[in-house]
Design a protein around this motif. Structure first.
Motif, PDB file in Angstrom:
ATOM      1  N   VAL A 173      -9.585  10.307   5.387  1.00 59.11           N
ATOM      2  CA  VAL A 173      -9.742  10.314   3.930  1.00 59.11           C
ATOM      3  C   VAL A 173     -10.264   8.965   3.444  1.00 59.11           C
ATOM      4  O   VAL A 173     -11.172   8.894   2.602  1.00 59.11           O
ATOM      5  CB  VAL A 173      -8.401  10.663   3.252  1.00 59.11           C
ATOM      6  CG1 VAL A 173      -8.499  10.484   1.739  1.00 59.11           C
ATOM      7  CG2 VAL A 173      -7.988  12.074   3.588  1.00 59.11           C
ATOM      8  N   LEU A 174      -9.719   7.889   3.981  1.00 59.62           N
ATOM      9  CA  LEU A 174     -10.139   6.558   3.549  1.00 59.62           C
ATOM     10  C   LEU A 174     -11.548   6.226   4.018  1.00 59.62           C
ATOM     11  O   LEU A 174     -12.243   5.416   3.382  1.00 59.62           O
ATOM     12  CB  LEU A 174      -9.152   5.508   4.059  1.00 59.62           C
ATOM     13  CG  LEU A 174      -7.726   5.596   3.521  1.00 59.62           C
ATOM     14  CD1 LEU A 174      -6.855   4.524   4.157  1.00 59.62           C
ATOM     15  CD2 LEU A 174      -7.719   5.456   2.008  1.00 59.62           C
ATOM     16  N   GLU A 175     -11.969   6.802   5.118  1.00 61.01           N
ATOM     17  CA  GLU A 175     -13.307   6.529   5.625  1.00 61.01           C
ATOM     18  C   GLU A 175     -14.379   6.961   4.632  1.00 61.01           C
ATOM     19  O   GLU A 175     -15.439   6.348   4.531  1.00 61.01           O
ATOM     20  CB  GLU A 175     -13.509   7.257   6.964  1.00 61.01           C
ATOM     21  CG  GLU A 175     -14.856   7.004   7.623  1.00 61.01           C
ATOM     22  CD  GLU A 175     -15.033   5.567   8.070  1.00 61.01           C
ATOM     23  OE1 GLU A 175     -16.190   5.114   8.093  1.00 61.01           O
ATOM     24  OE2 GLU A 175     -14.020   4.913   8.384  1.00 61.01           O
ATOM     25  N   HIS A 177     -16.216  -2.893   5.262  1.00 63.43           N
ATOM     26  CA  HIS A 177     -14.783  -2.945   5.537  1.00 63.43           C
ATOM     27  C   HIS A 177     -14.458  -2.050   6.731  1.00 63.43           C
ATOM     28  O   HIS A 177     -14.937  -0.914   6.825  1.00 63.43           O
ATOM     29  CB  HIS A 177     -13.970  -2.469   4.325  1.00 63.43           C
ATOM     30  CG  HIS A 177     -13.913  -3.470   3.224  1.00 63.43           C
ATOM     31  ND1 HIS A 177     -13.209  -3.263   2.056  1.00 63.43           N
ATOM     32  CD2 HIS A 177     -14.482  -4.700   3.093  1.00 63.43           C
ATOM     33  CE1 HIS A 177     -13.336  -4.313   1.268  1.00 63.43           C
ATOM     34  NE2 HIS A 177     -14.106  -5.192   1.870  1.00 63.43           N
ATOM     35  N   ASP A 178     -13.640  -2.561   7.634  1.00 62.63           N
ATOM     36  CA  ASP A 178     -13.089  -1.760   8.712  1.00 62.63           C
ATOM     37  C   ASP A 178     -11.741  -1.188   8.274  1.00 62.63           C
ATOM     38  O   ASP A 178     -11.122  -1.678   7.318  1.00 62.63           O
ATOM     39  CB  ASP A 178     -12.932  -2.592   9.979  1.00 62.63           C
ATOM     40  CG  ASP A 178     -14.278  -3.076  10.518  1.00 62.63           C
ATOM     41  OD1 ASP A 178     -15.261  -2.341  10.318  1.00 62.63           O
ATOM     42  OD2 ASP A 178     -14.344  -4.154  11.117  1.00 62.63           O
ATOM     43  N   LEU A 179     -11.262  -0.182   8.984  1.00 61.13           N
ATOM     44  CA  LEU A 179     -10.009   0.482   8.634  1.00 61.13           C
ATOM     45  C   LEU A 179      -9.071   0.497   9.828  1.00 61.13           C
ATOM     46  O   LEU A 179      -9.514   0.673  10.968  1.00 61.13           O
ATOM     47  CB  LEU A 179     -10.255   1.921   8.162  1.00 61.13           C
ATOM     48  CG  LEU A 179     -10.929   2.104   6.798  1.00 61.13           C
ATOM     49  CD1 LEU A 179     -11.245   3.571   6.556  1.00 61.13           C
ATOM     50  CD2 LEU A 179     -10.034   1.581   5.687  1.00 61.13           C
ATOM     51  N   ARG A 180      -7.780   0.353   9.525  1.00 59.40           N
ATOM     52  CA  ARG A 180      -6.781   0.443  10.593  1.00 59.40           C
ATOM     53  C   ARG A 180      -5.444   0.796   9.967  1.00 59.40           C
ATOM     54  O   ARG A 180      -5.043   0.225   8.940  1.00 59.40           O
ATOM     55  CB  ARG A 180      -6.684  -0.880  11.352  1.00 59.40           C
ATOM     56  CG  ARG A 180      -5.637  -0.889  12.476  1.00 59.40           C
ATOM     57  CD  ARG A 180      -5.893  -2.070  13.415  1.00 59.40           C
ATOM     58  NE  ARG A 180      -5.904  -3.328  12.688  1.00 59.40           N
ATOM     59  CZ  ARG A 180      -4.849  -4.163  12.626  1.00 59.40           C
ATOM     60  NH1 ARG A 180      -3.725  -3.838  13.243  1.00 59.40           N
ATOM     61  NH2 ARG A 180      -4.945  -5.306  11.973  1.00 59.40           N
ATOM     62  N   CYS A 181      -4.742   1.766  10.574  1.00 61.59           N
ATOM     63  CA  CYS A 181      -3.384   2.137  10.151  1.00 61.59           C
ATOM     64  C   CYS A 181      -2.382   1.488  11.082  1.00 61.59           C
ATOM     65  O   CYS A 181      -2.547   1.534  12.312  1.00 61.59           O
ATOM     66  CB  CYS A 181      -3.201   3.658  10.152  1.00 61.59           C
ATOM     67  SG  CYS A 181      -3.760   4.465   8.651  1.00 61.59           S
ATOM     68  N   VAL A 182      -1.367   0.889  10.512  1.00 62.39           N
ATOM     69  CA  VAL A 182      -0.342   0.196  11.293  1.00 62.39           C
ATOM     70  C   VAL A 182       1.016   0.773  10.935  1.00 62.39           C
ATOM     71  O   VAL A 182       1.200   1.357   9.851  1.00 62.39           O
ATOM     72  CB  VAL A 182      -0.367  -1.321  11.012  1.00 62.39           C
ATOM     73  CG1 VAL A 182      -1.694  -1.919  11.440  1.00 62.39           C
ATOM     74  CG2 VAL A 182      -0.107  -1.606   9.542  1.00 62.39           C
ATOM     75  N   PRO A 183       2.010   0.643  11.834  1.00 57.17           N
ATOM     76  CA  PRO A 183       3.365   1.119  11.506  1.00 57.17           C
ATOM     77  C   PRO A 183       3.980   0.299  10.377  1.00 57.17           C
ATOM     78  O   PRO A 183       3.604  -0.847  10.117  1.00 57.17           O
ATOM     79  CB  PRO A 183       4.135   0.919  12.822  1.00 57.17           C
ATOM     80  CG  PRO A 183       3.096   0.790  13.873  1.00 57.17           C
ATOM     81  CD  PRO A 183       1.899   0.174  13.218  1.00 57.17           C
ATOM     82  N   VAL A 184       4.917   0.919   9.712  1.00 58.91           N
ATOM     83  CA  VAL A 184       5.614   0.242   8.631  1.00 58.91           C
ATOM     84  C   VAL A 184       6.478  -0.879   9.194  1.00 58.91           C
ATOM     85  O   VAL A 184       7.160  -0.719  10.214  1.00 58.91           O
ATOM     86  CB  VAL A 184       6.478   1.248   7.851  1.00 58.91           C
ATOM     87  CG1 VAL A 184       7.317   0.534   6.805  1.00 58.91           C
ATOM     88  CG2 VAL A 184       5.605   2.302   7.203  1.00 58.91           C
ATOM     89  N   HIS A 185       6.459  -2.040   8.539  1.00 57.17           N
ATOM     90  CA  HIS A 185       7.302  -3.162   8.948  1.00 57.17           C
ATOM     91  C   HIS A 185       8.676  -2.983   8.307  1.00 57.17           C
ATOM     92  O   HIS A 185       8.872  -3.256   7.118  1.00 57.17           O
ATOM     93  CB  HIS A 185       6.678  -4.487   8.499  1.00 57.17           C
ATOM     94  CG  HIS A 185       7.433  -5.687   8.986  1.00 57.17           C
ATOM     95  ND1 HIS A 185       7.239  -6.948   8.476  1.00 57.17           N
ATOM     96  CD2 HIS A 185       8.396  -5.809   9.942  1.00 57.17           C
ATOM     97  CE1 HIS A 185       8.051  -7.794   9.097  1.00 57.17           C
ATOM     98  NE2 HIS A 185       8.765  -7.115   9.980  1.00 57.17           N
ATOM     99  N   GLU A 186       9.638  -2.478   9.097  1.00 57.44           N
ATOM    100  CA  GLU A 186      10.968  -2.205   8.581  1.00 57.44           C
ATOM    101  C   GLU A 186      11.870  -3.418   8.779  1.00 57.44           C
ATOM    102  O   GLU A 186      11.849  -4.068   9.835  1.00 57.44           O
ATOM    103  CB  GLU A 186      11.571  -0.984   9.283  1.00 57.44           C
ATOM    104  CG  GLU A 186      10.794   0.311   9.021  1.00 57.44           C
ATOM    105  CD  GLU A 186      11.411   1.488   9.740  1.00 57.44           C
ATOM    106  OE1 GLU A 186      12.121   1.266  10.745  1.00 57.44           O
ATOM    107  OE2 GLU A 186      11.207   2.628   9.303  1.00 57.44           O
ATOM    108  N   VAL A 187      12.651  -3.714   7.739  1.00 57.75           N
ATOM    109  CA  VAL A 187      13.555  -4.872   7.754  1.00 57.75           C
ATOM    110  C   VAL A 187      14.991  -4.353   7.803  1.00 57.75           C
ATOM    111  O   VAL A 187      15.483  -3.802   6.809  1.00 57.75           O
ATOM    112  CB  VAL A 187      13.343  -5.752   6.518  1.00 57.75           C
ATOM    113  CG1 VAL A 187      14.330  -6.911   6.520  1.00 57.75           C
ATOM    114  CG2 VAL A 187      11.911  -6.255   6.466  1.00 57.75           C
ATOM    115  N   PRO A 188      15.711  -4.478   8.938  1.00 56.33           N
ATOM    116  CA  PRO A 188      17.113  -4.039   8.993  1.00 56.33           C
ATOM    117  C   PRO A 188      18.006  -4.974   8.187  1.00 56.33           C
ATOM    118  O   PRO A 188      17.791  -6.190   8.150  1.00 56.33           O
ATOM    119  CB  PRO A 188      17.430  -4.081  10.487  1.00 56.33           C
ATOM    120  CG  PRO A 188      16.476  -5.091  11.050  1.00 56.33           C
ATOM    121  CD  PRO A 188      15.226  -5.017  10.228  1.00 56.33           C
TER     122      PRO A 188
END
Length: 890
Positions: free
Chosen positions: A748-750, A757-768
């Motif tokens: 969709v973003l493409e 611009h390049d595109l990349r999906c990364v995991p969510v940075h979760e803070v315990p």
């Protein structure tokens, strides 16, 4: 520059110049075509048409005219051949003229010399002085007559006198050159009568009639009106009526030209569409139908969906019963709502199995069982062990309805909770057998979107004194998706494309003019109102809930047209109904068989076709007939168990007992949007939907529009050669681990990404997080119950009643700070809590100093690309820990 003919043209003005072509074909005459001025303005190039003259010199060229600069002399005249093969007479003059028009003429050598008229002179006190003079003296001015017209002078041999002169200007940038429109035709002279005085305030029948009578009294003073039947009065009133209609039309056009003043629905719809706002015409309702049969209808006996119709029981139900009825009896009326089936399988059929009418859960010999909230699978009995073989023919894509049929306490059907009915669409089936008693089973599973929204009790013991085990819930098969609307057919002899013949212009004497055929616009208005609007069912959807959801702004009218080609013989229909209604023709190609249905203020549908650029235009002689559906809006939102009748067209089933019902209420029916809402919201709709990603926030907003996401975060990171949009996705907890979500989001973003611009999906940075509380319980409350209540409140689970724990994933998003006051207030509000004190409060990845600082400040700072988590699961301490010290109570 092109030059006009000057004084040699003659006094008359003609619409055509046929003599020019005659001179061109004569073979011995020539004329001046135009005069070209060179950039130095001292050289002129006289171009000819016809046979080029042989000898012309400086004495044959005369230049006249001018206001400030007059008497320009010709120094040299000789023929010059250009590179393109054109030959012109190059004339060199002694000086550049002014901004006025000049006339160049060709004269014979023995002609009298041309003299320009001297400037006006005035006699002052007996002396002649040039103009101007002041006004202090007695002035008597006299003007010398102009020299003879060039038409009276001899012209060189081979030059046509009509084209011996041409005018030009030395200043090609002269403003007067911009206003050089040729006049053709004849002047009407000055004998026309004066124009009548027009009262522009006359706008209605009465004022127009008065205006005409006043005009007639001025032009026909001998005429006197006598009485209403008088022919003069009759004509005046007819003309006044026509003028009143035209005046109304002009006012209406001016009113409908702007969104703020428009009154008609069609005008407002078009204005709003220009602002990227779609005025919707409502939407029909959908629901699920279950069919209860004791006879299998499969294979050749399967029912054709096009021949089925369902209806509610009318208020006046004389002679009508529930179940299978005559098809012709099911016609939409004021108290009967018609529904028709939707083809989900793609083959246009529905197969009914007697075993699917009532399906029992298998509890493996246990009693008092329940399907928990959020369940996505179940075990069904696939026939009895002594019948042999498998009775159920369920497969992936089939829809089942889980239903509570009796009260858990009383065991009576009347006490069943009607809210505990839920439709699921199967994604997997698996045959199995109970090894204890060889009962054939069928394991079924459905998607997370169709997860059970409540806890469903399968069996229960009734209250005393009966104390018996009863079956509380069952499964219904033979499920058909239906929507509101009745199919009707309409044919009108006036629905034929007409044409009009027009005579072409005469190009030359004796020519045959072309006959032009102009296509007349086809006006079609359907004979019934309340046209059904709906979205096309997403047959590939893996959930039953999505099949019931519709967006009114994406709904299209259910109108199809069949076309008969133009022919002099009998009308032959295609029987394809391939002309389809679309919201607009902006995306239609020239060959697309598309039409637009526009609805007026009374709800009548007016059909509009394309123009051979956006949609195909019908050709003359083509005829149309319509197939459309009637039934729309909130009237289709009937309650559960309201649809109880079914009709089958063209077939009879003697002895067949068929039960029809809708366990779930129909939903989605929406009335047409009021025009007042469109006029209020449309001006703010333009650009509301982002279709291009420029900055990081655009990527996050476009990605977060996915219904499966709770939010998204994006950053533009410099890679050394360009920027990369790094997007983190926060999926909803109900969606689980959707492995296809990142890839689908990237696709969709493409489409909307900025170039470079390049595109990349990364995991969510979760803070315990780490949280520890000391809770004091009031003396009258059980310590264990209060401890469970506090744990639930601070959990990441969905609680009883549908509420979410404070640390549920759907309540936390990117960059959301955690405040200690919020936690204390939530726990303190629980029943039985006397006092609460926070002893540890901070991030698990922070040192002791950082944790103490968070507690002192009363807030845990979360960065914009981070999401806090606190699962309080001892098996996964890396996802947050919760420690409770509960004292007091009993």
């Amino acid at each position: 520059m092109n030059a006009r003919q000057c004084s040699s043209q003659g006094p008359e003005s003609c619409a055509t110049d046929d003599r020019r072509e005659t001179v061109r074909r004569s073979g011995h005459l020539a004329g001046i075509d135009y005069v070209e001025v060179y950039p130095d303005r001292l050289n002129l190039c006289v171009h000819f048409f016809g046979s080029l003259p042989t000898s012309l010199g400086p004495d044959n060229v005369v230049i006249e005219g001018g206001e400030r600069i007059r008497g320009i002399r010709v120094l040299r005249a000789e023929f010059d051949r250009h590179d393109d093969g054109d030959t012109c007479l190059r004339v060199t003059v002694d000086r550049v003229g002014d901004f006025s028009r000049y006339c160049i003429c060709l004269v014979a050598v023995d002609a009298p010399p041309a003299t320009c008229p001297p400037p006006p002179s005035c006699e002052i006190d007996g002396s002649t002085v040039p103009m101007p003079v002041d006004d202090k003296h007695s002035v008597r001015c006299s003007f010398d007559p102009l020299p003879p017209s060039p038409m009276t002078r001899p012209v060189p041999a081979g030059i046509d006198p009509r084209y011996a002169c041409a005018d030009f200007s030395f200043r090609i940038d002269c403003p007067s050159d911009l206003d050089c429109a040729e006049q053709c035709g004849c002047d009407e002279g000055d004998d026309m009568p004066p124009a009548p005085a027009i009262d522009y305030l006359a706008r209605d029948f009465t004022s127009f009639k008065r205006l005409m009578l006043d005009r007639m009294s001025a032009t026909m003073p001998a005429w006197r009106e006598q009485h209403l039947p008088d022919i003069g009065i009759t004509l005046v009133e007819l003309f006044a009526y026509a003028a009143d209609q035209y005046s109304y039309t002009l006012d209406a056009v001016a009113t409908e030209a702007y969104l703020g003043t428009a009154q008609h629905r069609i005008s407002i719809r078009r204005h709003a569409r220009l602002l990227d706002y779609r005025l919707h015409e409502g939407c029909n309702a959908r629901t699920w139908i279950t069919l209860d049969t004791r006879q299998d209808l499969v294979g050749d006996n399967a029912l054709l969906l096009a021949d089925l119709r369902f209806a509610t029981m009318p208020a006046q139900s004389t002679g009508m019963v529930a179940g299978l009825v005559d098809f012709e009896q099911l016609t939409a009326s004021a108290d009967m709502v018609i529904f028709e089936p939707i083809d989900l399988r793609g083959d246009g059929k529905v197969e009914l199995y007697a075993a699917h009418s009532l399906i029992h859960f298998h509890t493996w010999g246990n009693r008092g069982c329940c399907l928990p909230k959020g369940a996505t699978r179940a075990t069904l009995r696939n026939g009895e062990k002594d019948t042999g073989g498998q009775a159920l023919q369920l497969k992936a894509g089939d829809v089942l309805i889980l239903e509570e049929i009796s009260g858990a306490d009383s065991g009576r059907p009347a006490d069943a909770d009607r809210r505990k009915r839920h439709a699921v669409r199967l994604i997997r089936t698996e045959l199995s057998v109970d090894p204890l008693d060889d009962t054939p089973l069928l394991e079924v599973a459905w998607g997370r979107v169709d997860a059970l929204p409540f806890s469903l009790c399968l069996s229960a013991r009734t209250a005393a004194p009966d104390c018996q085990w009863v079956e509380v819930a069952v499964v219904r098969g033979n499920v058909v998706l239906v929507d509101h609307g009745e199919t009707v057919y309409e044919q009108d002899d006036s629905w034929v494309v007409g044409s009009e013949s027009m005579q072409g212009c005469c190009e030359c004497d004796g020519s045959v003019a072309d006959m032009l055929s102009v296509v007349l616009p086809l006006s079609m208005t359907l004979g019934r109102g309340g046209i059904t609007h709906g979205e096309k069912a997403a047959v590939n959807s893996l959930d039953a809930q999505g099949l019931l959801q519709q967006d009114p702004r994406d709904a299209v009218p259910q109108i199809m047209l069949d076309m008969a080609p133009a022919s002099t013989a009998a009308t032959v229909w295609n029987d394809r109904y391939d002309w389809l209604a679309v919201p607009d023709l902006l995306a239609s190609m020239a060959s697309d068989l598309h039409l637009v249905a526009e609805f007026d203020d009374d709800g009548w549908a007016r059909l509009r076709f394309g123009d051979d650029q956006s949609g195909r235009r019908p050709t003359p002689g083509e005829r149309f007939r319509a197939r459309y559906r009637v039934g729309n809006g909130r009237i289709g939102n009937v309650g559960a168990d309201a649809i109880v009748m079914m009709g089958v067209r063209g077939r009879s089933f003697p002895g067949l007992e068929l039960g029809v019902r809708n366990p779930l209420a129909a939903r989605g029916g929406t009335d047409p949007e009021p025009v007042a809402d469109a006029k209020r919201f449309a001006p703010h709709a333009y650009g509301r939907k982002a279709e291009r990603a420029i900055v990081a926030g655009d990527y996050a907003d476009i990605a977060a529009a996915d219904a499966r996401l709770d939010g998204a975060h994006a950053e533009l990171v410099w890679t050394g050669s360009g920027y990369e949009a790094v997007v983190a996705l926060d999926p909803l907890a109900a969606g689980g681990q959707d492995t296809a979500l990142p890839e689908q989001t990237l696709s969709v973003l493409e489409v909307v990404r900025r170039i470079g611009h390049d595109l990349r999906c990364v995991p969510v940075h979760e803070v315990p997080l780490i949280l520890a509380l000391d809770v004091c319980v009031l003396p009258d409350y059980l310590r264990a119950e209060v401890s469970v209540a506090v744990s639930d409140m601070l959990s990441s689970r969905r609680l009883a009643g549908g509420t979410l724990g404070l640390f549920h994933p759907d309540r936390l998003s990117f960059g959301q700070d955690i405040y200690v006051s919020t936690l204390v207030a939530a726990v303190q509000a629980l029943e039985g809590v006397a006092h609460v004190r926070v002893t540890r409060f901070g991030r698990a990845d922070a040192d002791t100093t950082g944790a103490a600082a968070s507690l002192d400040q009363g807030v845990i700072a979360i960065a914009c690309d981070e999401i806090p988590v606190l699962d309080a699961d001892v098996n996964f301490p890396e996802r947050g820990t919760l420690a409770l010290s509960v004292e007091g109570g009993r």
